[in-house]
Design a protein around this motif. Structure first.
Motif, PDB file in Angstrom:
ATOM      1  N   ASP A 196     -11.784  11.421   9.011  1.00  0.00           N
ATOM      2  CA  ASP A 196     -11.190  11.961  10.230  1.00  0.00           C
ATOM      3  C   ASP A 196      -9.672  12.059  10.174  1.00  0.00           C
ATOM      4  O   ASP A 196      -9.056  12.576  11.111  1.00  0.00           O
ATOM      5  N   GLN A 200      -9.609  15.567   7.198  1.00  0.00           N
ATOM      6  CA  GLN A 200      -9.300  16.684   8.088  1.00  0.00           C
ATOM      7  C   GLN A 200      -7.946  17.292   7.751  1.00  0.00           C
ATOM      8  O   GLN A 200      -7.755  18.515   7.848  1.00  0.00           O
ATOM      9  N   ASN A 309     -13.343  19.980  13.795  1.00  0.00           N
ATOM     10  CA  ASN A 309     -14.658  20.613  13.908  1.00  0.00           C
ATOM     11  C   ASN A 309     -14.545  21.970  14.606  1.00  0.00           C
ATOM     12  O   ASN A 309     -15.222  22.938  14.243  1.00  0.00           O
ATOM     13  N   HIS A 313     -15.787  24.921  12.313  1.00  0.00           N
ATOM     14  CA  HIS A 313     -17.199  25.247  12.528  1.00  0.00           C
ATOM     15  C   HIS A 313     -17.509  25.968  13.832  1.00  0.00           C
ATOM     16  O   HIS A 313     -18.534  26.625  13.927  1.00  0.00           O
ATOM     17  N   ARG A 352     -22.756  22.718   7.386  1.00  0.00           N
ATOM     18  CA  ARG A 352     -22.115  22.141   8.554  1.00  0.00           C
ATOM     19  C   ARG A 352     -22.326  20.631   8.615  1.00  0.00           C
ATOM     20  O   ARG A 352     -22.326  20.027   9.681  1.00  0.00           O
ATOM     21  N   ASP A 354     -20.298  18.356   7.561  1.00  0.00           N
ATOM     22  CA  ASP A 354     -19.094  17.640   7.924  1.00  0.00           C
ATOM     23  C   ASP A 354     -18.973  17.455   9.421  1.00  0.00           C
ATOM     24  O   ASP A 354     -18.442  16.470   9.908  1.00  0.00           O
ATOM     25  N   ARG A 355     -19.465  18.460  10.166  1.00  0.00           N
ATOM     26  CA  ARG A 355     -19.364  18.355  11.621  1.00  0.00           C
ATOM     27  C   ARG A 355     -20.197  17.183  12.107  1.00  0.00           C
ATOM     28  O   ARG A 355     -19.746  16.365  12.914  1.00  0.00           O
ATOM     29  N   GLY A 358     -18.482  13.968  11.202  1.00  0.00           N
ATOM     30  CA  GLY A 358     -17.306  13.705  12.014  1.00  0.00           C
ATOM     31  C   GLY A 358     -17.675  13.191  13.392  1.00  0.00           C
ATOM     32  O   GLY A 358     -17.056  12.263  13.917  1.00  0.00           O
TER      33      GLY A 358
END
Length: 398
Positions: A196, A200, A309, A313, A352, A354-355, A358
């Motif tokens: 994070d 990021q 995010n 995304h 997706r 990573d979303r 996170g």
């Protein structure tokens, strides 16, 4: 090599030594009061002295292989001879019997104590005119009851010690398990913080450099702006790496006493996200108060993760970061107008993913600090990430 049933009793040796010496002196005085000082009396006194000397050498042989068995044999034989010659010394059977119980295993100790009791009975019968059955039966019964009582005490003590040993072992295993659990939790925390913050930041730099590459020929000024923003993001990422390594909240949040640092930090996060084509606004409601640096840092990282995010995304054009100070809690909302998703549907690795990770990190970070995190979304309806922490207004908890 002490393994008898009384071997674990603390400080018993010194008491037994003192009791034997007192009894030998008393019995010697009693013998001299009843007999002339002749050759037999000299031998009796010499035997009493020899018995006392042999008894007091116990500590010299206690740790030497089979020597304790040889020692107890000598002591018992000296006592038997002395008691048969002079029944007055029968009272010294008590400390001698305790020594037997200390050294010999239970079955042998019982046999020796029974023999000693029989010797006492025989010796006393020599100085009485009539045969008294209680002189034989009484001491034997008392000796057996005494030995069996100590046997029960020994078993109880060993059972208790076994339980203590098991408890100690269980505590050691628990400590190892807690250490492993703590290490795993720390690894998870670091992974979340890196994702994070550093992760990021690197994603932001990648997007900026990609945009700069596309505009390099056609719009060089715009490309230079993208490169400058990437440089700023890289510098902030380096600072964040250092903070994660030190396990500290951002320095400005750690030193904040007025509550102004948190909104400013959110403004910087929003500005970074705004460089990727998303209009990000920050709104603050209520009177700002100084928060626990850990809580303030968690709010900033949660906002950064949620906006990352949005940029990567959501396909959103607009996002709003709202920070609300309530009397007993602080609330952070990050809302976007993107494509949304189904929160109940697990993310697919590589698609997706990573979303999902996170958002899980935001939830776990909030839970670790006593707060909560809620994600509301739906296909085509945008997404709202809400994080709240209980606080004491005006009193930093750091």
């Amino acid at each position: 090599m002490e393994e008898g049933i009384l071997a674990p009793v603390a400080r018993l040796d010194r008491w037994l030594d003192a009791v034997l010496v007192v009894l030998l002196v008393t019995c010697s005085v009693r013998y001299l009061l009843r007999h002339d000082l002749d050759g037999t009396a000299v031998l009796v006194l010499a035997g009493a002295t020899l018995l006392g000397a042999a008894y007091l050498t116990r500590r010299l042989v206690a740790d030497r292989a089979v020597w304790p068995y040889a020692w107890i044999t000598v002591v018992v034989v000296l006592w038997v001879v002395l008691t048969l010659v002079a029944p007055s010394f029968a009272w010294t059977a008590v400390p001698v019997a305790f020594a037997v119980l200390q050294v010999l295993p239970f079955p042998y100790a019982v046999a020796v104590v029974v023999v000693m009791t029989a010797v006492v009975s025989v010796a006393w019968s020599r100085i009485t005119d009539d045969l008294d059955p209680t002189v034989l039966v009484g001491p034997v019964g008392i000796a057996l009851v005494t030995v069996l009582s100590y046997r029960a005490l020994e078993r109880e003590a060993r059972t208790r010690q076994a339980l203590i040993d098991e408890l100690t072992e269980a505590q050691a295993d628990l400590a190892v398990a807690q250490h492993r659990s703590g290490a795993l939790a720390e690894r998870t925390r670091l992974s979340r913080e890196i994702h994070d913050s550093v992760g990021q930041g690197l994603s932001s730099i990648t997007l900026l450099l990609g945009a700069a590459e596309q505009d390099w020929e056609r719009r060089p000024l715009v490309a230079r702006e993208h490169v400058a923003a990437a440089r700023t993001a890289a510098r902030e990422g380096l600072d964040e790496v250092r903070r994660v390594v030190r396990d500290l909240a951002p320095a400005d949040l750690a030193d904040d006493t007025t509550g102004e640092a948190l909104p400013a930090a959110l403004e910087r996060v929003a500005a970074t996200a705004g460089t990727h084509g998303v209009d990000v606004q920050v709104r603050v409601h209520g009177d700002a108060v100084a928060l626990d640096p850990a809580v303030a840092g968690a709010l900033v990282r949660s906002a950064r993760g949620a906006l990352a995010n949005v940029v990567e995304h959501a396909g959103a054009t607009r996002a709003v970061v709202s920070l609300t100070y309530l009397p007993d809690e602080v609330l952070l909302d990050v809302r976007d107008d993107g494509r949304g998703f189904d929160p109940a549907r697990p993310s697919r690795p590589g698609a997706r993913g990573d979303r999902g990770r996170g958002l899980d990190g935001i939830r776990k970070r909030a839970s670790d600090l006593g707060g909560t995190a809620v994600v509301e979304s739906g296909p085509g309806e945008g997404t709202t990430v809400s994080v709240r922490f209980p606080v004491t207004p005006g009193v930093p908890r750091g």
